[in-house]
Write a protein that holds these residues in place. Structure first.
Motif, mmCIF file in Angstrom:
data_model
loop_
_atom_site.group_PDB
_atom_site.id
_atom_site.type_symbol
_atom_site.label_atom_id
_atom_site.label_comp_id
_atom_site.label_asym_id
_atom_site.label_seq_id
_atom_site.Cartn_x
_atom_site.Cartn_y
_atom_site.Cartn_z
ATOM 1 N N TYR A 1 0.777 -8.716 -10.518
ATOM 2 C CA TYR A 1 1.681 -7.930 -11.369
ATOM 3 C C TYR A 1 3.139 -8.294 -11.072
ATOM 4 C CZ TYR A 1 4.037 -3.962 -13.517
ATOM 5 O OH TYR A 1 4.888 -3.183 -14.274
ATOM 6 N N SER B 1 0.459 -1.628 -11.415
ATOM 7 C CA SER B 1 -0.420 -2.796 -11.428
ATOM 8 C C SER B 1 -1.813 -2.426 -11.923
ATOM 9 C CB SER B 1 -0.492 -3.432 -10.040
ATOM 10 O OG SER B 1 -1.004 -2.533 -9.077
ATOM 11 N N GLN B 2 -2.296 -1.245 -11.551
ATOM 12 C CA GLN B 2 -3.602 -0.800 -12.032
ATOM 13 C C GLN B 2 -3.574 -0.539 -13.532
ATOM 14 O OE1 GLN B 2 -4.528 2.572 -9.504
ATOM 15 N NE2 GLN B 2 -5.458 1.279 -7.922
ATOM 16 N N LYS B 3 -2.478 0.045 -14.015
ATOM 17 C CA LYS B 3 -2.322 0.294 -15.446
ATOM 18 C C LYS B 3 -2.347 -1.010 -16.244
ATOM 19 C CE LYS B 3 -1.611 4.774 -16.273
ATOM 20 N NZ LYS B 3 -2.282 5.561 -17.346
ATOM 21 N N ASN C 1 -3.969 -3.642 -15.251
ATOM 22 C CA ASN C 1 -5.205 -4.341 -14.879
ATOM 23 C C ASN C 1 -4.928 -5.608 -14.065
ATOM 24 O OD1 ASN C 1 -7.050 -2.530 -16.223
ATOM 25 N ND2 ASN C 1 -6.376 -3.431 -18.162
ATOM 26 N N LYS D 1 0.823 -1.219 0.000
ATOM 27 C CA LYS D 1 0.000 0.000 0.000
ATOM 28 C C LYS D 1 0.851 1.260 0.000
ATOM 29 C CE LYS D 1 -4.029 -2.065 2.245
ATOM 30 N NZ LYS D 1 -4.948 -2.029 3.427
ATOM 31 N N THR E 1 -3.690 -7.073 -9.866
ATOM 32 C CA THR E 1 -3.438 -6.748 -8.464
ATOM 33 C C THR E 1 -1.923 -6.599 -8.287
ATOM 34 O OG1 THR E 1 -3.166 -9.048 -7.777
ATOM 35 C CG2 THR E 1 -5.413 -8.148 -7.767
ATOM 36 N N ILE F 1 1.296 0.242 -6.978
ATOM 37 C CA ILE F 1 -0.158 0.374 -7.147
ATOM 38 C C ILE F 1 -0.464 0.966 -8.517
ATOM 39 C CG2 ILE F 1 -2.260 1.413 -6.231
ATOM 40 C CD1 ILE F 1 -1.008 -0.652 -4.373
ATOM 41 N N PHE F 2 0.259 2.022 -8.883
ATOM 42 C CA PHE F 2 0.055 2.689 -10.170
ATOM 43 C C PHE F 2 0.262 1.720 -11.335
ATOM 44 C CE2 PHE F 2 2.222 4.613 -13.814
ATOM 45 C CZ PHE F 2 1.270 5.527 -14.248
#
Length: 254
Positions: free
Chosen positions: A98, A88-90, A92, A79, A94, A85-86
């Motif tokens: 990733y 892994s979200q890009k 798609n 966290k 977790t 976080i950035f």
């Protein structure tokens, strides 16, 4: 010669090396591309100091490579590592999936924020907090088996965390299984065990620089800290918005 020679084809080779580490020993084991690494128990101060002495480093120098995805979950703070976080979200995914994806794609070390479980010997102190470098080589079965054996001892209540570094003395390239005679000459009287690749004499000549690139995920965006055997273009393909400075350290052979 001090070192016990352990054939990696032996059924219990990983468990044997893990037990040696657990009791404060140092092993020369094998990972991806037939390269050797030195390993000790990061929880054992005497073993850490001894491994640094073998490498000719200050006795309290920090090591990297505590494991793979499982160790990342256990010892890192996902966290707080905003770039993870950035990215892994890009992609798609977790954060865990990733990292697993990256480790299967590359020989790669990632810098993440450390949690309170991490011993000082594998903790880097930065301006923004304590970090940990986790180097995964998940495609390599020998490396994964040793990590698994260490992990199993930890689950049984043993204080053991894998810490590793390259196996060389002169600042040269990491020694390979093809150079086993030199491995024995340089380390046979310094370590407690050496893994033996059964057919090392029949292998073609191996010549590698460092295998792992290093990417930091502690900032807002991923940042390349060291270039290894991968190209920048390939890394950028799978690490969104990867920042690369003009003077980034490179151990890549051209």
């Amino acid at each position: 010669m001090r070192a016990k020679l352990i054939k990696i084809t032996h059924l219990k080779s990983s468990e044997t090396m893990a037990e040696i580490l657990c009791h404060g020993g140092i092993v020369g084991a094998i990972w991806g591309h037939h390269l050797y690494f030195l390993a000790c128990n990061a929880c054992n101060k005497k073993a850490v100091a001894r491994m640094n002495q073998i490498k000719g480093r200050p006795k309290n120098q920090v090591f990297a490579s505590p494991g793979a995805v499982e160790e990342a979950e256990e010892f890192a703070d996902f966290k707080k590592s905003k770039a993870l976080i950035f990215a892994s979200q890009k992609m798609n995914m977790t954060p865990r999936t990733y990292l697993e994806f990256l480790y299967r794609k590359f020989p790669l070390a990632v810098e993440l924020y450390a949690n309170s479980k991490v011993p000082p010997s594998i903790t880097f102190v930065t301006k923004t907090g304590k970090t940990i470098w986790i180097a995964g080589h998940m495609r390599d079965k020998t490396y994964s088996k040793l990590l698994g054996a260490v992990r199993n001892l930890r689950k049984k209540g043993k204080k053991i965390i894998f810490a590793g570094t390259s196996l060389n003395l002169r600042g040269d390239n990491t020694l390979t299984v093809k150079e086993f005679d030199r491995v024995v000459t340089d380390f046979g009287d310094k370590v407690d065990a050496l893994a033996v690749y059964p057919n090392y004499k029949t292998l073609k000549k191996l010549c590698y620089a460092t295998s792992s690139s290093v990417v930091s995920f502690i900032g807002k965006r991923p940042e390349l800290k060291r270039l290894g055997c991968s190209t920048i273009e390939t890394l950028k393909k799978y690490i969104p918005n990867l920042e690369v400075s003009s003077n980034v350290t490179s151990t890549r052979k051209h």
